[in-house]
Design a protein around this motif. Structure first.
Motif, mmCIF file in Angstrom:
data_model
loop_
_atom_site.group_PDB
_atom_site.id
_atom_site.type_symbol
_atom_site.label_atom_id
_atom_site.label_comp_id
_atom_site.label_asym_id
_atom_site.label_seq_id
_atom_site.Cartn_x
_atom_site.Cartn_y
_atom_site.Cartn_z
ATOM 1 N N ARG A 101 57.092 28.153 46.748
ATOM 2 C CA ARG A 101 57.743 27.640 45.583
ATOM 3 C C ARG A 101 57.061 27.564 44.489
ATOM 4 N N ILE A 102 55.784 27.105 44.683
ATOM 5 C CA ILE A 102 54.674 26.056 43.402
ATOM 6 C C ILE A 102 53.634 27.421 43.501
ATOM 7 N N GLY A 103 53.109 27.541 42.655
ATOM 8 C CA GLY A 103 51.673 28.123 42.801
ATOM 9 C C GLY A 103 50.234 27.447 41.965
ATOM 10 N N VAL A 104 49.306 27.184 42.624
ATOM 11 C CA VAL A 104 48.196 26.979 42.879
ATOM 12 C C VAL A 104 46.832 27.176 42.053
ATOM 13 N N GLN A 105 46.399 27.201 41.107
ATOM 14 C CA GLN A 105 45.428 27.794 40.331
ATOM 15 C C GLN A 105 44.327 26.302 40.401
ATOM 16 N N LEU A 106 43.001 26.309 41.716
ATOM 17 C CA LEU A 106 41.883 25.383 41.530
ATOM 18 C C LEU A 106 41.000 25.918 40.618
ATOM 19 N N GLN A 107 40.249 24.529 40.970
ATOM 20 C CA GLN A 107 39.334 24.692 39.011
ATOM 21 C C GLN A 107 38.159 25.658 39.889
ATOM 22 N N THR A 108 37.811 25.112 40.495
ATOM 23 C CA THR A 108 36.916 26.886 41.164
ATOM 24 C C THR A 108 37.617 27.845 41.984
ATOM 25 N N ASN A 109 37.069 28.933 41.434
ATOM 26 C CA ASN A 109 37.793 30.027 42.419
ATOM 27 C C ASN A 109 37.313 30.287 43.459
ATOM 28 N N ALA A 110 37.981 31.243 44.468
ATOM 29 C CA ALA A 110 37.544 31.486 46.091
ATOM 30 C C ALA A 110 38.397 32.556 46.093
ATOM 31 N N PHE A 111 37.381 33.854 45.878
ATOM 32 C CA PHE A 111 37.859 34.990 46.373
ATOM 33 C C PHE A 111 37.507 35.535 47.597
ATOM 34 N N PHE A 112 38.742 36.601 48.433
ATOM 35 C CA PHE A 112 38.273 36.686 49.964
ATOM 36 C C PHE A 112 37.286 37.725 49.410
ATOM 37 N N GLU A 113 35.888 37.425 50.499
ATOM 38 C CA GLU A 113 34.333 38.875 49.692
ATOM 39 C C GLU A 113 34.920 39.836 50.026
ATOM 40 N N PHE A 114 34.004 40.798 49.576
ATOM 41 C CA PHE A 114 34.209 42.177 49.111
ATOM 42 C C PHE A 114 35.459 42.763 48.688
ATOM 43 N N LEU A 115 36.262 42.425 48.471
ATOM 44 C CA LEU A 115 38.310 42.567 48.260
ATOM 45 C C LEU A 115 37.526 42.905 46.469
ATOM 46 N N THR A 116 38.324 44.017 46.512
ATOM 47 C CA THR A 116 38.664 44.869 45.228
ATOM 48 C C THR A 116 40.108 43.959 44.321
ATOM 49 N N VAL A 117 40.209 44.086 43.510
ATOM 50 C CA VAL A 117 41.085 42.920 42.665
ATOM 51 C C VAL A 117 41.985 43.596 43.597
ATOM 52 N N THR A 118 43.146 43.960 43.843
ATOM 53 C CA THR A 118 44.082 45.416 44.503
ATOM 54 C C THR A 118 44.486 44.343 45.716
ATOM 55 N N GLU A 119 43.149 44.993 46.352
ATOM 56 C CA GLU A 119 43.243 44.221 47.818
ATOM 57 C C GLU A 119 43.494 42.828 48.040
ATOM 58 N N GLN A 120 42.988 42.336 46.411
ATOM 59 C CA GLN A 120 42.968 40.501 47.157
ATOM 60 C C GLN A 120 44.481 39.995 46.867
ATOM 61 N N LEU A 121 45.234 40.961 45.422
ATOM 62 C CA LEU A 121 46.208 40.071 45.117
ATOM 63 C C LEU A 121 47.300 41.027 46.309
ATOM 64 N N ARG A 122 47.477 42.003 47.205
ATOM 65 C CA ARG A 122 47.628 42.302 48.281
ATOM 66 C C ARG A 122 47.766 41.247 49.364
ATOM 67 N N THR A 123 47.101 40.584 49.337
ATOM 68 C CA THR A 123 46.473 40.280 50.850
ATOM 69 C C THR A 123 47.399 38.622 50.727
ATOM 70 N N TYR A 124 47.372 37.913 49.292
ATOM 71 C CA TYR A 124 48.578 36.726 49.150
ATOM 72 C C TYR A 124 49.376 37.263 48.355
ATOM 73 N N ALA A 125 50.020 38.621 48.753
ATOM 74 C CA ALA A 125 51.466 39.113 48.441
ATOM 75 C C ALA A 125 52.292 39.130 49.301
ATOM 76 N N GLN A 126 50.769 39.537 50.678
ATOM 77 C CA GLN A 126 51.725 39.308 52.077
ATOM 78 C C GLN A 126 51.655 38.387 52.965
ATOM 79 N N LEU A 127 51.043 37.624 52.157
ATOM 80 C CA LEU A 127 50.702 35.688 52.503
ATOM 81 C C LEU A 127 52.156 35.079 52.630
#
Length: 304
Positions: free
Chosen positions: A83-109
């Protein structure tokens, strides 16, 4: 207004090896209403991020009480995390993923459908960059992707830790408009920032912290009004003779770089006198703002 967040007597002390304990948060308390945009301001080391991380459930408090949407964030609660969303001070994305792939991973989680990815891409203005790898995005685009990751679970409460740091002025303004839009959807927003103009633009109320304590808490307008600060009016010095300036020396006067700056608590009367003297060319008026409040509360000395 019902409270989305309740914080009471919150405390945290860090105990590094071979160094004295650091009391980072010392009895902080406040509440945040549902749908409110709440800001936490303070100089470096004030305890802003530590406070935020305890509310988010990232750090365990040493004392006090936190409730987010009626639940304690510590120990970890899967029901609250959804029920909460967190944007941290430092970005930490999964390596080598595209924008869509990154968001799909989060959506599945978060158990969100594929359609949610397309919706969020449109909200944060990244639809045209959907196939771009995350590390190739500009700083502003990465910040928007970080916000998108925080929103993908359709949260009721969103935490933002300095979301516009290192952005250029245009990108920062665009980010402000995005955050206002997100808040207008009814989401509760909690922000930490160093930018006073940002807090004035976005926040319904702000808490000013220093040395682990809250020193002031109110709406930006109320904090500025309570400062009772003078107005500064500046005009070109060439428009006023020495005698005319002397006639106005009942006011604070400062000469600098070809200008004369007056300090007054009756700006209307001074403007009338300047108009009568024909000295309105290059007129600049500065009233008190949240930065004046911040400096008045926290001081002006250098911080490490």
């Amino acid at each position: 207004m019902d409270s989305a967040i309740e914080v009471a007597d919150l405390r945290k002390t860090f105990r590094p090896r071979n160094a004295p304990p650091v009391e980072a948060v010392r009895g902080v308390g406040f509440s945040v209403g549902e749908g409110e945009f709440f800001g936490i301001l303070g100089p470096n080391g004030a305890g802003k991020t530590t406070t935020l991380e305890m509310i988010e459930g990232i750090l365990e408090p040493d004392g006090g009480r936190v409730a987010v949407l009626g639940r304690s964030p510590w120990p970890h609660s899967a029901e609250l995390t959804s029920r909460i969303g967190v944007q941290l001070q430092t970005n930490a994305f999964f390596e080598f993923l595209t924008v869509t792939e990154q968001l799909r991973t989060y959506a599945q989680l978060y158990g969100q459908p594929e359609e949610r990815v397309e919706e969020i891409l449109d909200v944060v203005g990244l639809s045209e960059h959907r196939r771009q790898r995350c590390e190739k995005l500009s700083g502003g685009q990465q910040q928007r992707l970080s916000i998108a990751c925080a929103l993908i679970g359709d949260p009721e409460v969103v935490f933002l830790d300095e979301p516009t740091s290192a952005l250029d002025p245009q990108a920062r303004r665009n980010m402000w408009e995005l955050l206002r839009k997100i808040n207008a959807e009814g989401r509760t927003m909690v922000l930490t920032t160093h930018y006073m103009e940002e807090a004035e633009f976005l926040c319904d109320r702000v808490a000013i912290m220093d040395s682990g304590r809250i020193l002031a808490l109110d709406s930006p307008a109320s904090l500025v009004a309570g400062l009772d600060a003078p107005t500064h009016i500046k005009v070109g010095a060439h428009q006023l003779s020495d005698a005319q300036v002397e006639d106005l020396t009942d006011l604070g006067v400062q000469r600098e770089n070809g200008t004369v700056e007056f300090e007054t608590r009756d700006p209307q009367a001074l403007l009338v006198r300047l108009a009568e003297a024909g000295a309105l060319e290059g007129l600049a008026v500065r009233t008190a703002n949240l930065e004046d409040v911040f400096l008045g509360v926290t001081g002006r000395e250098w911080r490490d």
